[in-house]
Motif scaffolding. Sequence first.
Motif, PDB file in Angstrom:
ATOM      1  N   ALA A  19     -27.670   6.806   1.349  1.00  0.00           N
ATOM      2  CA  ALA A  19     -27.532   7.661   2.532  1.00  0.00           C
ATOM      3  C   ALA A  19     -26.638   7.017   3.596  1.00  0.00           C
ATOM      4  CB  ALA A  19     -28.907   7.958   3.112  1.00  0.00           C
ATOM      5  N   VAL A  20     -25.839   7.834   4.257  1.00  0.00           N
ATOM      6  CA  VAL A  20     -25.049   7.392   5.412  1.00  0.00           C
ATOM      7  C   VAL A  20     -25.870   7.806   6.632  1.00  0.00           C
ATOM      8  CG1 VAL A  20     -22.787   7.490   6.541  1.00  0.00           C
ATOM      9  CG2 VAL A  20     -22.976   7.927   4.071  1.00  0.00           C
ATOM     10  N   LYS A  21     -26.577   6.812   7.228  1.00  0.00           N
ATOM     11  CA  LYS A  21     -27.657   7.171   8.145  1.00  0.00           C
ATOM     12  C   LYS A  21     -27.214   7.514   9.556  1.00  0.00           C
ATOM     13  CE  LYS A  21     -31.361   5.183   5.544  1.00  0.00           C
ATOM     14  NZ  LYS A  21     -32.484   4.302   5.429  1.00  0.00           N
ATOM     15  N   ASP A  22     -25.948   7.207   9.879  1.00  0.00           N
ATOM     16  CA  ASP A  22     -25.477   7.470  11.235  1.00  0.00           C
ATOM     17  C   ASP A  22     -24.017   7.890  11.150  1.00  0.00           C
ATOM     18  OD1 ASP A  22     -24.394   6.924  13.966  1.00  0.00           O
ATOM     19  OD2 ASP A  22     -26.477   6.234  14.285  1.00  0.00           O
ATOM     20  N   ALA A  23     -23.620   8.824  12.016  1.00  0.00           N
ATOM     21  CA  ALA A  23     -22.219   9.277  12.005  1.00  0.00           C
ATOM     22  C   ALA A  23     -21.275   8.102  12.261  1.00  0.00           C
ATOM     23  CB  ALA A  23     -22.022  10.373  13.049  1.00  0.00           C
ATOM     24  N   LYS A  24     -21.776   7.078  12.985  1.00  0.00           N
ATOM     25  CA  LYS A  24     -20.934   5.905  13.287  1.00  0.00           C
ATOM     26  C   LYS A  24     -20.643   5.073  12.027  1.00  0.00           C
ATOM     27  CE  LYS A  24     -23.307   4.276  17.077  1.00  0.00           C
ATOM     28  NZ  LYS A  24     -24.336   5.193  17.421  1.00  0.00           N
ATOM     29  N   ASP A  25     -21.442   5.287  10.980  1.00  0.00           N
ATOM     30  CA  ASP A  25     -21.231   4.533   9.736  1.00  0.00           C
ATOM     31  C   ASP A  25     -20.161   5.165   8.833  1.00  0.00           C
ATOM     32  OD1 ASP A  25     -23.235   2.884  10.594  1.00  0.00           O
ATOM     33  OD2 ASP A  25     -24.816   3.938   9.463  1.00  0.00           O
ATOM     34  N   CYS A  26     -19.593   6.270   9.259  1.00  0.00           N
ATOM     35  CA  CYS A  26     -18.572   6.914   8.435  1.00  0.00           C
ATOM     36  C   CYS A  26     -17.349   5.999   8.354  1.00  0.00           C
ATOM     37  CB  CYS A  26     -18.167   8.270   9.029  1.00  0.00           C
ATOM     38  SG  CYS A  26     -19.464   9.498   8.838  1.00  0.00           S
ATOM     39  N   ARG A  27     -16.835   5.810   7.137  1.00  0.00           N
ATOM     40  CA  ARG A  27     -15.731   4.870   6.950  1.00  0.00           C
ATOM     41  C   ARG A  27     -15.142   5.041   5.551  1.00  0.00           C
ATOM     42  NH1 ARG A  27     -20.604   2.779   5.823  1.00  0.00           N
ATOM     43  NH2 ARG A  27     -20.814   1.309   4.105  1.00  0.00           N
ATOM     44  N   VAL A  28     -14.008   4.356   5.335  1.00  0.00           N
ATOM     45  CA  VAL A  28     -13.396   4.326   4.002  1.00  0.00           C
ATOM     46  C   VAL A  28     -13.403   2.877   3.545  1.00  0.00           C
ATOM     47  CG1 VAL A  28     -11.301   4.786   2.660  1.00  0.00           C
ATOM     48  CG2 VAL A  28     -11.921   6.291   4.574  1.00  0.00           C
ATOM     49  N   GLU A  29     -13.936   2.607   2.366  1.00  0.00           N
ATOM     50  CA  GLU A  29     -13.945   1.246   1.818  1.00  0.00           C
ATOM     51  C   GLU A  29     -13.129   1.228   0.540  1.00  0.00           C
ATOM     52  OE1 GLU A  29     -17.902  -0.235   1.174  1.00  0.00           O
ATOM     53  OE2 GLU A  29     -18.229  -0.579   3.324  1.00  0.00           O
ATOM     54  N   ARG A  30     -12.329   0.207   0.413  1.00  0.00           N
ATOM     55  CA  ARG A  30     -11.473   0.121  -0.767  1.00  0.00           C
ATOM     56  C   ARG A  30     -11.762  -1.155  -1.550  1.00  0.00           C
ATOM     57  NH1 ARG A  30      -6.718   1.900  -2.748  1.00  0.00           N
ATOM     58  NH2 ARG A  30      -6.508   3.429  -1.090  1.00  0.00           N
ATOM     59  N   LYS A  31     -11.886  -1.019  -2.895  1.00  0.00           N
ATOM     60  CA  LYS A  31     -11.955  -2.191  -3.788  1.00  0.00           C
ATOM     61  C   LYS A  31     -10.954  -1.907  -4.894  1.00  0.00           C
ATOM     62  CE  LYS A  31     -16.646  -3.818  -3.090  1.00  0.00           C
ATOM     63  NZ  LYS A  31     -17.817  -2.931  -3.095  1.00  0.00           N
ATOM     64  N   GLY A  32      -9.754  -2.534  -4.796  1.00  0.00           N
ATOM     65  CA  GLY A  32      -8.689  -2.222  -5.751  1.00  0.00           C
ATOM     66  C   GLY A  32      -8.307  -0.757  -5.588  1.00  0.00           C
ATOM     67  N   ASN A  33      -8.328  -0.017  -6.701  1.00  0.00           N
ATOM     68  CA  ASN A  33      -7.991   1.412  -6.563  1.00  0.00           C
ATOM     69  C   ASN A  33      -9.252   2.277  -6.506  1.00  0.00           C
ATOM     70  OD1 ASN A  33      -8.808   1.188  -9.179  1.00  0.00           O
ATOM     71  ND2 ASN A  33      -7.156   2.445 -10.023  1.00  0.00           N
ATOM     72  N   LYS A  34     -10.401   1.614  -6.269  1.00  0.00           N
ATOM     73  CA  LYS A  34     -11.650   2.373  -6.101  1.00  0.00           C
ATOM     74  C   LYS A  34     -11.945   2.523  -4.619  1.00  0.00           C
ATOM     75  CE  LYS A  34     -13.783   1.998 -10.449  1.00  0.00           C
ATOM     76  NZ  LYS A  34     -14.215   1.230 -11.514  1.00  0.00           N
ATOM     77  N   VAL A  35     -12.013   3.771  -4.190  1.00  0.00           N
ATOM     78  CA  VAL A  35     -12.194   4.047  -2.769  1.00  0.00           C
ATOM     79  C   VAL A  35     -13.492   4.817  -2.565  1.00  0.00           C
ATOM     80  CG1 VAL A  35     -11.218   5.240  -0.771  1.00  0.00           C
ATOM     81  CG2 VAL A  35      -9.707   4.126  -2.416  1.00  0.00           C
ATOM     82  N   THR A  36     -14.304   4.321  -1.621  1.00  0.00           N
ATOM     83  CA  THR A  36     -15.527   5.052  -1.282  1.00  0.00           C
ATOM     84  C   THR A  36     -15.397   5.582   0.139  1.00  0.00           C
ATOM     85  OG1 THR A  36     -16.761   3.549  -2.689  1.00  0.00           O
ATOM     86  CG2 THR A  36     -18.050   4.944  -1.231  1.00  0.00           C
ATOM     87  N   LYS A  62      -7.749   8.697   4.553  1.00  0.00           N
ATOM     88  CA  LYS A  62      -6.531   8.497   3.776  1.00  0.00           C
ATOM     89  C   LYS A  62      -6.854   7.782   2.474  1.00  0.00           C
ATOM     90  CE  LYS A  62      -2.637   8.264   6.541  1.00  0.00           C
ATOM     91  NZ  LYS A  62      -1.828   7.531   7.528  1.00  0.00           N
ATOM     92  N   VAL A  63      -6.304   8.288   1.388  1.00  0.00           N
ATOM     93  CA  VAL A  63      -6.403   7.595   0.099  1.00  0.00           C
ATOM     94  C   VAL A  63      -5.007   7.591  -0.528  1.00  0.00           C
ATOM     95  CG1 VAL A  63      -8.814   8.277  -0.244  1.00  0.00           C
ATOM     96  CG2 VAL A  63      -6.987   9.699  -1.199  1.00  0.00           C
ATOM     97  N   LYS A  64      -4.874   6.824  -1.642  1.00  0.00           N
ATOM     98  CA  LYS A  64      -3.558   6.749  -2.300  1.00  0.00           C
ATOM     99  C   LYS A  64      -3.613   7.499  -3.619  1.00  0.00           C
ATOM    100  CE  LYS A  64      -1.882   2.278  -0.618  1.00  0.00           C
ATOM    101  NZ  LYS A  64      -3.043   1.499  -0.164  1.00  0.00           N
ATOM    102  N   ARG A  65      -2.500   8.071  -3.976  1.00  0.00           N
ATOM    103  CA  ARG A  65      -2.383   8.733  -5.278  1.00  0.00           C
ATOM    104  C   ARG A  65      -2.781   7.736  -6.379  1.00  0.00           C
ATOM    105  NH1 ARG A  65       2.987  11.692  -7.642  1.00  0.00           N
ATOM    106  NH2 ARG A  65       1.926  12.682  -9.382  1.00  0.00           N
ATOM    107  N   GLY A  66      -3.629   8.174  -7.290  1.00  0.00           N
ATOM    108  CA  GLY A  66      -4.088   7.301  -8.376  1.00  0.00           C
ATOM    109  C   GLY A  66      -5.425   6.638  -8.098  1.00  0.00           C
ATOM    110  N   ASP A  67      -5.898   6.722  -6.841  1.00  0.00           N
ATOM    111  CA  ASP A  67      -7.208   6.140  -6.516  1.00  0.00           C
ATOM    112  C   ASP A  67      -8.341   6.898  -7.207  1.00  0.00           C
ATOM    113  OD1 ASP A  67      -6.153   4.246  -4.842  1.00  0.00           O
ATOM    114  OD2 ASP A  67      -6.618   5.333  -2.973  1.00  0.00           O
ATOM    115  N   GLU A  68      -9.400   6.161  -7.520  1.00  0.00           N
ATOM    116  CA  GLU A  68     -10.644   6.822  -7.925  1.00  0.00           C
ATOM    117  C   GLU A  68     -11.499   6.939  -6.678  1.00  0.00           C
ATOM    118  OE1 GLU A  68     -13.161   5.441 -11.470  1.00  0.00           O
ATOM    119  OE2 GLU A  68     -14.542   5.404  -9.761  1.00  0.00           O
ATOM    120  N   VAL A  69     -11.682   8.160  -6.204  1.00  0.00           N
ATOM    121  CA  VAL A  69     -12.332   8.387  -4.917  1.00  0.00           C
ATOM    122  C   VAL A  69     -13.777   8.830  -5.120  1.00  0.00           C
ATOM    123  CG1 VAL A  69     -12.261   9.711  -2.754  1.00  0.00           C
ATOM    124  CG2 VAL A  69     -10.125   9.087  -3.925  1.00  0.00           C
ATOM    125  N   THR A  70     -14.702   8.163  -4.416  1.00  0.00           N
ATOM    126  CA  THR A  70     -16.091   8.615  -4.385  1.00  0.00           C
ATOM    127  C   THR A  70     -16.414   9.024  -2.953  1.00  0.00           C
ATOM    128  OG1 THR A  70     -16.767   7.214  -6.212  1.00  0.00           O
ATOM    129  CG2 THR A  70     -18.515   7.951  -4.733  1.00  0.00           C
TER     130      THR A  70
END
Length: 540
Positions: free
Chosen positions: A431-448, A464-472
């Motif tokens: 769960a994302v428990k607070d609106a302030k916790d909204c963010r983009v995290e990247r590990k290689g081409n895996k983006v959450t 923003k994400v990059k073409r080819g990323d696996e986005v969750t």
Amino acid sequence: MDCMVGWGITNESKAVMGTKPDGTVKYNTGDTHHVHGSYVDGTYDGKYLFVNDKIHGRVARIRMDTMETDKITEIPNIQGFHGIFTDKRDPVDEKINHTTRVFCGNEFHIPQPNDGRDLDDPKKYFCLFTCVDTETMQVRWQCKVNGNMDLVATSYDGKLACANQYNTENGAHYEDTMSSERDACVFFDVARIEAAIKAGKSFTIGDSKVPVVDGTPDANKDPKTALTCYVPVPKNPHGVNISPDGKYYACSGKLSPTATLIEHASVLKWFNGELKDPREAVVAEPEIGLGPLHTGFDGRGNAYTTLFLDSQIVKWNLDAAMKAFKGDKSAKPVVDRIDVHYQPGHGFTSMGETKEADGKFFISDNKFSKDRLLPVGPLHPEVAQMIDISGDKMKLVGEHTTWPEPHDAIIVRRDRVKTRQVYNLDDFPNAVKDAKDCRVERKGNKVTVYLTSQAPVIGLREFKVKRGDEVTIILTNLDKVEDLTHGFAIPKYNVNFIVNPQETKSVTFKADKPGVYWCYCTHFCHALHLEMRSRMLVEK
Ligand code: K7E
Ligand code: CUA
Ligand code: CA
């Protein structure tokens, strides 16, 4: 797939449905037929519902507090999983007076294992009756059976399960399935089957590890050790239902204008060797009309059977039917008939599959609506009709359209249904428990992408994400108001699902198209519902 709730789209639903190695859903077709609840003390406990999928041989468990499927089990070695029923108590342990098993009938006989052998030799095919554990949803055991199995019923004492059989001939073509004058209702002694499995008197089929015992008539000649009992009933029966007092099973004739009443105590006597012939368990066989299919009970000694060919519901009295069977010419089993529109399949009474049958209503699920509604194209909607059965005469009191083709249902008294109104945030580890916790995290081409929704705002205005990323995308609905649901759709990315108040869901996809994609709320939630959007920016 259901893009309203996101079934087949979200990661959570895919985990329940099962996926192939490439991550896609294993089956996105299904063919549900029958629904039954879990029991305590012979009545619904409001915990679970179980539904069969005939096409792929799967059983689904639905939590009654959220009305969502939380487990699906694929049963090995079967095709055409038609009848399903939960047990109502344990056959051995007196203290277990609630459901722990769901029994699954198997309609289509296949070579075992079905790996290309015996293709042209239907006489070698066979069917299996399956027991699934309702808590673990693991398959406990299977029992080899002669003939197919159609519908399933269970006794109130937990001792027996049974299935009607229209193809005891083991025929591969419809004319072969009608060659005998009588088919059967096959009874399973649950405690004996489980004892045989414990004693290691089982085998396995192909790659499956599920223990299988032999319940064919040849293997069960001695009633005192038999696992199964085949009670003959007239030609191609359909449907078997137990009366709320637990005493009788009614098997409908389908190709015979009769219903066959089988006494529970007599079947037990046969298993104990106190009854010579299973035929002696039949205590009535009244003529009730053409094309009998399914029976409901009112708890006052009457049965209500759907007549497919006559387009009627027939009310018949069990005691009168038993008297007539013994030769009493003055006994008249049929007490009333009512027309329905048209060709009823299933019919069921309020609380009729519990010992709390209240005798108030009967619902007829009709297979054809013909002239009832304005034509809306080649495919017509069908109708379900509600009949008041509280008096001597049946009275039609309601009718509504249904999605074709209405199949089976149960009527559960409202105090047994206790759904929750809002989810619990803590039930979702991601769960994302607070609106302030909204963010983009990247590990290689895996983006959450961590997102929240709270009317009329999605936690990030753009990401923003990059073409080819696996986005969750992980999305939590922070609204706490009952029914305040938000949707989340991404154009061209085949993403659309809802999140209910305090619920978290996620989706994973490949960002394979550069450009601007407006993510928007698809579920009307607020005066600014249309304004509730975000942008996914995919860089080249
Ligand atoms: Cu009668 Cu699938 Cu329930 Cu059809 S079976 S009616
Ligand atoms: Cu949120 Cu519509
Ligand atoms: Ca037959």
